[in-house]
Design a protein around this motif. Structure first.
Motif, mmCIF file in Angstrom:
data_model
loop_
_atom_site.group_PDB
_atom_site.id
_atom_site.type_symbol
_atom_site.label_atom_id
_atom_site.label_comp_id
_atom_site.label_asym_id
_atom_site.label_seq_id
_atom_site.Cartn_x
_atom_site.Cartn_y
_atom_site.Cartn_z
ATOM 1 N N LYS A 20 -4.067 9.227 -3.617
ATOM 2 C CA LYS A 20 -5.010 8.108 -3.525
ATOM 3 C C LYS A 20 -4.301 6.874 -2.974
ATOM 4 O O LYS A 20 -3.091 6.720 -3.108
ATOM 5 C CB LYS A 20 -5.588 7.754 -4.904
ATOM 6 C CG LYS A 20 -6.145 8.917 -5.686
ATOM 7 C CD LYS A 20 -7.367 9.494 -5.040
ATOM 8 C CE LYS A 20 -7.890 10.671 -5.845
ATOM 9 N NZ LYS A 20 -8.695 11.566 -5.076
ATOM 10 N N CYS A 31 -2.981 3.465 -3.325
ATOM 11 C CA CYS A 31 -2.539 2.713 -4.502
ATOM 12 C C CYS A 31 -1.844 1.444 -4.018
ATOM 13 O O CYS A 31 -1.079 1.475 -3.054
ATOM 14 C CB CYS A 31 -1.589 3.570 -5.343
ATOM 15 S SG CYS A 31 -1.109 2.798 -6.893
ATOM 16 N N TYR A 32 -2.090 0.356 -4.697
ATOM 17 C CA TYR A 32 -1.561 -0.940 -4.298
ATOM 18 C C TYR A 32 -0.693 -1.471 -5.420
ATOM 19 O O TYR A 32 -1.124 -1.547 -6.567
ATOM 20 C CB TYR A 32 -2.715 -1.890 -3.942
ATOM 21 C CG TYR A 32 -3.515 -1.286 -2.815
ATOM 22 C CD1 TYR A 32 -3.176 -1.549 -1.496
ATOM 23 C CD2 TYR A 32 -4.528 -0.371 -3.071
ATOM 24 C CE1 TYR A 32 -3.857 -0.929 -0.451
ATOM 25 C CE2 TYR A 32 -5.217 0.253 -2.040
ATOM 26 C CZ TYR A 32 -4.866 -0.027 -0.729
ATOM 27 O OH TYR A 32 -5.523 0.602 0.300
ATOM 28 N N ASP A 33 0.564 -1.810 -5.056
ATOM 29 C CA ASP A 33 1.505 -2.224 -6.082
ATOM 30 C C ASP A 33 2.128 -3.576 -5.765
ATOM 31 O O ASP A 33 2.063 -4.074 -4.650
ATOM 32 C CB ASP A 33 2.576 -1.158 -6.307
ATOM 33 C CG ASP A 33 3.545 -0.991 -5.154
ATOM 34 O OD1 ASP A 33 4.176 -1.974 -4.738
ATOM 35 O OD2 ASP A 33 3.695 0.147 -4.667
ATOM 36 N N LEU A 64 -5.916 1.022 -7.722
ATOM 37 C CA LEU A 64 -6.002 2.304 -7.028
ATOM 38 C C LEU A 64 -7.441 2.474 -6.551
ATOM 39 O O LEU A 64 -8.370 2.062 -7.238
ATOM 40 C CB LEU A 64 -5.635 3.424 -8.013
ATOM 41 C CG LEU A 64 -5.653 4.842 -7.493
ATOM 42 C CD1 LEU A 64 -4.222 5.349 -7.384
ATOM 43 C CD2 LEU A 64 -6.417 5.734 -8.437
ATOM 44 N N GLU A 70 0.832 -1.202 0.000
ATOM 45 C CA GLU A 70 0.000 0.000 0.000
ATOM 46 C C GLU A 70 0.870 1.256 0.000
ATOM 47 O O GLU A 70 1.753 1.403 0.826
ATOM 48 C CB GLU A 70 -0.908 0.006 1.237
ATOM 49 C CG GLU A 70 -1.830 1.201 1.302
ATOM 50 C CD GLU A 70 -2.747 1.154 2.516
ATOM 51 O OE1 GLU A 70 -3.962 1.025 2.311
ATOM 52 O OE2 GLU A 70 -2.236 1.244 3.654
ATOM 53 N N LYS A 120 -0.303 7.465 -3.778
ATOM 54 C CA LYS A 120 0.133 7.992 -5.066
ATOM 55 C C LYS A 120 -0.984 8.842 -5.642
ATOM 56 O O LYS A 120 -2.145 8.427 -5.627
ATOM 57 C CB LYS A 120 0.500 6.866 -6.029
ATOM 58 C CG LYS A 120 1.687 6.045 -5.545
ATOM 59 C CD LYS A 120 2.104 5.002 -6.533
ATOM 60 C CE LYS A 120 3.291 4.232 -5.992
ATOM 61 N NZ LYS A 120 3.695 3.140 -6.880
ATOM 62 N N ASN A 142 2.271 -0.492 -10.156
ATOM 63 C CA ASN A 142 0.907 -0.218 -9.709
ATOM 64 C C ASN A 142 -0.060 -1.252 -10.275
ATOM 65 O O ASN A 142 -0.035 -1.549 -11.465
ATOM 66 C CB ASN A 142 0.482 1.182 -10.145
ATOM 67 C CG ASN A 142 1.373 2.247 -9.568
ATOM 68 O OD1 ASN A 142 1.927 2.103 -8.482
ATOM 69 N ND2 ASN A 142 1.529 3.344 -10.299
ATOM 70 N N HIS A 161 -10.298 5.243 -5.533
ATOM 71 C CA HIS A 161 -10.577 6.673 -5.601
ATOM 72 C C HIS A 161 -12.068 6.951 -5.526
ATOM 73 O O HIS A 161 -12.895 6.116 -5.836
ATOM 74 C CB HIS A 161 -9.937 7.324 -6.827
ATOM 75 C CG HIS A 161 -10.244 6.694 -8.137
ATOM 76 N ND1 HIS A 161 -10.040 7.321 -9.315
ATOM 77 C CD2 HIS A 161 -10.747 5.488 -8.471
ATOM 78 C CE1 HIS A 161 -10.382 6.545 -10.322
ATOM 79 N NE2 HIS A 161 -10.817 5.435 -9.835
#
Length: 192
Positions: free
Chosen positions: A39, A41-43, A51, A33, A36, A48, A53
């Motif tokens: 917001k 964002c999970y990568d 996201l 987590e 970005k 990425n 939002h």
């Protein structure tokens, strides 16, 4: 849990419960987590994947390579015709999210598998974008303008083409072209 994300989500008023539920789903997937673009964002390994939002009328999970997902449920939405890779699943209530938890987990897992595979979304080239007649005429009449435009990066060219094409009326498209000709001649992009 990233404390920056916790802080940003803590300030959310409209979609607080919904974003918290989406966050839990994303965290449970094992993705990293980050915050970005303001917001959550999970990568995966710095790439990425998804996201979270919120907008005025809905909140959403945005899958960065959503165009590559199978979308067996037909719930992925392309935000605009110009978005090439990303796709959203939209929600209007916490009940919407709770009803679809199993499906959302499956979509997140598929997005992780797509990212792990190294698959790439094939992006349109600049040649595949429409050039409005008003701009095409100016390019044909002014070789210096044509040379300057083609010397711009593909992203800058795309920005101008989308901006010019976004106007519904010819007079507005022509005015936009005239307004930005000096910038193009200076090698500047739309937002430089």
């Amino acid at each position: 849990m990233n404390p920056l994300v916790t802080e940003v989500l803590g300030n959310e008023k409209r979609w607080a419960a919904e974003l918290a539920a989406l966050r839990q789903l994303c965290l449970a997937s094992g993705l990293n987590e980050e915050l970005k673009w303001g917001k959550a964002c999970y990568d995966l390994g710095g790439n990425n994947v998804v996201l979270i939002h919120g907008f005025k009328d809905y909140c959403a999970l945005l899958f960065m390579k959503g165009a590559l997902l199978q979308d067996t449920r037909g719930i992925l939405i392309q935000q605009t015709k110009n978005v090439q890779a990303a796709r959203q699943i939209r929600f209007k209530s916490l009940a919407d999210i709770n009803r679809q938890k199993a499906v959302l987990k499956a979509y997140i897992n598929e997005a992780i598998a797509v990212e792990s595979s190294g698959a790439k979304v094939e992006m349109k080239s600049i040649a595949q974008f429409d050039v409005p007649d008003e701009f095409q005429t100016r390019l044909e009449e002014d070789p210096k303008l044509a040379e300057a435009f083609h010397a711009l990066t593909p992203g800058r060219q795309k920005g101008y083409l989308l901006h010019f094409s976004g106007a519904k009326q010819s007079v507005t498209r022509a005015a936009r072209v005239s307004q930005h000709v000096p910038r193009i001649l200076k090698g500047l992009g739309l937002d430089d």
